[in-house]
Design an enzyme around this catalytic site. Structure first.
Site, PDB file in Angstrom:
ATOM      1  CE1 TYR A  38       0.926   1.075   4.286  1.00 57.85           C
ATOM      2  CE2 TYR A  38      -0.687  -0.581   4.893  1.00 57.85           C
ATOM      3  CZ  TYR A  38       0.329   0.301   5.240  1.00 57.85           C
ATOM      4  OH  TYR A  38       0.741   0.397   6.553  1.00 57.85           O
ATOM      5  CD  GLU A 102       4.009   1.302  -3.394  1.00 52.85           C
ATOM      6  OE1 GLU A 102       2.988   1.444  -2.697  1.00 52.85           O
ATOM      7  OE2 GLU A 102       5.169   1.287  -2.942  1.00 52.85           O
ATOM      8  CG  HIS A 144       6.962  -3.957   1.422  1.00 51.94           C
ATOM      9  ND1 HIS A 144       7.048  -2.578   1.417  1.00 51.94           N
ATOM     10  CD2 HIS A 144       8.243  -4.398   1.352  1.00 51.94           C
ATOM     11  CE1 HIS A 144       8.319  -2.221   1.331  1.00 51.94           C
ATOM     12  NE2 HIS A 144       9.065  -3.296   1.300  1.00 51.94           N
TER      13      HIS A 144
END
Length: 256
Positions: A38, A102, A144
Site C-alpha cells: 500500500y 503499489e 511487503h
C-alpha cells in the site's frame, strides 16, 4: 544502456507514466514473484508523484488508484526499486526477482481504510496477467510485510488476501479458529520454538532457527498473522497461528 523517456505498457489496460527510478535486473533475472504494497499516504496523486520523483529513489512497476485505474511506471523487464532490504525463501535481492505493485491506500497511518472492490478487481486482473505472462506461481504472490517483517506493515491486515485467492491469486487456507490452549510468546525457548521457527523459514520468512522466541521471531509471527490470520495480530504463536501455518505448508506444491 539508454532508457527511453516512455515505453509501451506491458499490461493492456495500463497507462504509462514513467519513473526514472529503476535499473537492470541482477544476473539477467526474470520476475518470479509479485510483491504487493500500500502507498501509506493520504493522497494517491501525491503518492504517484513521489514514485516518479528521482529524488525519492523509490518506484514500483505498477500503481493502482482507488477507482481501479492502472498506471505503469517501470517496464516489467526492468528492476524497480520498491522492496528495500528484504528477503524471501533465501532470496535477498527481491527487486531483481519481483514485480512491484503499489495500491493507493493510506494504510496504517490513515487508520487502515478498506480497499474498494473496484480497486481489488484491478489488482486481481493485473496479478493474473503478470502471473500468466511470467509463469509466477500462486504462493509467490506476497506482501511487503512478508519480505520485510517489523520494518514494513503493508499491505496490512485489511487487505483481502482471501478474495484474491478465490480469484486464483496468491496462497491461502482458512485461518484456524482463535481459541484457548497452549501458546508461545516472547522470551520462551525450547524445541517447540525451534519447530515454529523452522516452519516459518520453510514457508519463506527470513528467521534464524535459535529455539528462542526473540524480538525477530515475534515480528515474523506478526507478519505471518497480518497476512494469514488477520483477525488478531499480536505476535503470539497460539494454536490458531500454528495450525494455519502447518496447513499452509502442507498445501504448498513442494510438500503436497
Amino acid at each position: 544502456m539508454t532508457i527511453p523517456a516512455s515505453f509501451a505498457a506491458d499490461h493492456a489496460r495500463a497507462t504509462v507514466e514513467p519513473s526514472p527510478n529503476h535499473g537492470e535486473r541482477a544476473g539477467g533475472r526474470q520476475p518470479d514473484m509479485i510483491l504487493l504494497h500500500y502507498t501509506g499516504m493520504p493522497d494517491a496523486d501525491q503518492a504517484l508523484a513521489w514514485l516518479r520523483n528521482e529524488a525519492s529513489q523509490v518506484s514500483s512497476h505498477y500503481f493502482i488508484h482507488e477507482d481501479g485505474r492502472i498506471v505503469q511506471l517501470v517496464p516489467e523487464a526492468r528492476r524497480a526499486w520498491h522492496a528495500g532490504k528484504s528477503s524471501w525463501a533465501g532470496e535477498t535481492d527481491i527487486n531483481s526477482c519481483s514485480i512491484g505493485i503499489e495500491i493507493a491506500n493510506p494504510g496504517h497511518p490513515g487508520g487502515l481504510p478498506h480497499f474498494p472492490d473496484i480497486q481489488i478487481d484491478a489488482v486481481v486482473e493485473l496479478c493474473r496477467d503478470c502471473g500468466n505472462r511470467w509463469g509466477i506461481s500462486r504462493e509467490r504472490v506476497v506482501g511487503h510485510s512478508d519480505v520485510a517483517p517489523i520494518r514494513k506493515l503493508d499491505p496490512g491486515e485489511n487487505f483481502p488476501w482471501q478474495k484474491l485467492y478465490f480469484a486464483g491469486i496468491g496462497h491461502w487456507v482458512e485461518p484456524g479458529q482463535i481459541s484457548g490452549g497452549r501458546f508461545f510468546q516472547h522470551g520462551e525457548s525450547g524445541q517447540p520454538i525451534e519447530d515454529l521457527q523452522s516452519m516459518l523459514s520453510l514457508y519463506g520468512y527470513e528467521i534464524e532457527i535459535t529455539g528462542t522466541f526473540c524480538d525477530r521471531t515475534k515480528g515474523v509471527v506478526e507478519a505471518f498473522q497480518r497476512h494469514f490470520r488477520p483477525a488478531l495480530v499480536d505476535g503470539i504463536a497460539d494454536f490458531s497461528t500454528i495450525d494455519t501455518l502447518h496447513r499452509l505448508l502442507k498445501a504448498l506444491p513442494k510438500y503436497s
